[in-house]
Design an enzyme around this catalytic site. Structure first.
Site, PDB file in Angstrom:
ATOM      1  NE  ARG A  10      20.912  -2.873 -13.400  1.00  0.00           N
ATOM      2  CZ  ARG A  10      19.724  -3.420 -13.121  1.00  0.00           C
ATOM      3  NH1 ARG A  10      19.205  -3.268 -11.915  1.00  0.00           N
ATOM      4  NH2 ARG A  10      19.082  -4.117 -14.033  1.00  0.00           N
ATOM      5  CE  LYS A  30       6.703   0.455 -20.643  1.00  0.00           C
ATOM      6  NZ  LYS A  30       6.460  -0.944 -21.102  1.00  0.00           N
ATOM      7  CD  GLU A  41      23.406  -5.904  -6.662  1.00  0.00           C
ATOM      8  OE1 GLU A  41      22.633  -6.672  -7.239  1.00  0.00           O
ATOM      9  OE2 GLU A  41      23.070  -4.776  -6.259  1.00  0.00           O
ATOM     10  CG  HIS A  80      18.981  -6.474  -7.075  1.00  0.00           C
ATOM     11  ND1 HIS A  80      20.112  -6.218  -7.818  1.00  0.00           N
ATOM     12  CD2 HIS A  80      17.947  -6.094  -7.864  1.00  0.00           C
ATOM     13  CE1 HIS A  80      19.781  -5.721  -9.000  1.00  0.00           C
ATOM     14  NE2 HIS A  80      18.472  -5.634  -9.046  1.00  0.00           N
TER      15      HIS A  80
END
Length: 344
Positions: A231, A154, A260, A292
């Site tokens: 990611r 998507k 992270e 993020h």
């Protein structure tokens, strides 16, 4: 069951979950620490834990949660590569939010590209100091350039639509091509060789771990831009830093980083970052790192809160769990759930 414990709480989490908790009939106790083997004991007496993608939900953590009575982990995110599903299977159900706002992530990816390309971040800092020089701020037209998109779920397809709106040519790679999508699929190698910009929109699996590495970086045109809002471990960060220093890569915009967990979402402005690779990337003039935050829109936060609490309600009422995942789901294209539409 009406009480839920919530790990790694941020102010925006409280705002949106509090707006829905009465509607669903739950009480939520918010904890600031991340969920891991050291903090899992805090879940004693709760049947449901709400966790996030940067929590460490390994076998040890799962065993402690199970011993303390937890039977459902409700991830308030789409990602789940931080969970040991094999350890959880048969003990703790795991549900997630598979789609909260693909537009949020796709739009952030393009915002990062535009910022880097047109040097908006540098211009902003200059003009605040009354420096109105244009030297060093030259970008390039996106129109007519080739965008390589890895992952056509998507988010990837919405990002492709945005790119086409800019008049870009699009190449795509996905091991499971979207049928009748009208996309030009090529191999990873061809995509790397032909693209001016490459954007990652795929999950992290054993097959995609370090998909971008010294070998694929060398295939790319000199000056290629890289976007990652998926990611962190899709990219070998050390290899990327080296390619940027060698000017093989023209620039990178990263909303994620493979190490992270100890840094992102925290205010470390008064501390020394001891991760030399992260520090090196941030120091580069042609790299932009955001923490993020691609998901962070009002629409996405609303959807995350509502779907997470609906997942918990389904569990509490003994209903099916359409958003459940287990270690079988991560290995197969589908999971044969039991008669209650649960993994076990």
């Amino acid at each position: 069951m009406s009480k839920i414990c919530f790990f790694d709480t941020k102010p925006y989490d409280r705002t949106y979950f509090d707006s829905y908790k009465e509607q669903f009939g739950f009480e939520i106790d918010y904890f600031e620490p991340k969920l891991n083997a050291d903090t899992a004991i805090m879940a004693r007496g709760y049947e449901v834990v709400v966790a996030f993608v940067n929590d460490t939900i390994d076998a040890k953590t799962i065993d402690i949660l199970y011993e303390e009575g937890v039977r459902l982990i409700a991830m308030r995110c789409a990602g789940y590569n931080n969970i040991d599903f094999k350890a959880a299977y048969g003990k703790i159900h795991v549900v997630r939010v598979p789609a909260y706002s693909p537009y949020a992530v796709a739009e952030h990816a393009m915002a990062l590209l535009l910022t880097l390309n047109r040097k908006i971040h540098r211009a902003y800092n200059r003009t605040r100091e009354h420096n109105f020089s244009l030297n060093g701020l030259t970008g390039f037209d996106l129109h007519g350039k080739t965008m390589g998109v890895i992952g056509t779920g998507k988010i990837g397809r919405i990002f492709i639509d945005i790119c086409k709106g800019f008049g870009m040519e699009v190449l795509a790679y996905d091991p499971y091509p979207a049928k009748d999508a009208g996309l030009h699929y090529v191999s990873v190698e061809e995509l790397c060789r032909r693209s001016d910009v490459i954007s990652l929109h795929c999950p992290l699996t054993k097959d995609t771990w370090h998909l971008i590495n010294k070998d694929t970086l060398q295939l790319m045109k000199k000056g290629t831009y890289i976007i990652n809002t998926s990611r962190g471990a899709l990219i070998n960060s050390e290899d990327l830093l080296h390619a940027i220093k060698e000017e093989q890569i023209g620039g990178a915009v990263l909303d994620v980083y493979e190490e992270e967990t100890e840094f992102f979402y925290e205010d470390l402005s008064g501390e020394i970052i001891k991760d030399d690779i992260l520090s090196g990337l941030i120091s580069m003039p042609n790299v932009i790192v955001t923490s993020h935050q691609a998901f962070l829109t009002k629409e996405a936060l609303n959807n995350i809160a509502e779907i997470t609490l609906q997942n918990i309600k389904d569990y509490a009422e003994g209903a099916g769990l359409p958003n459940e995942i287990c270690y079988r789901c991560t290995k197969l294209d589908h999971c044969d759930k039991n008669e209650k539409n649960r993994c076990f």
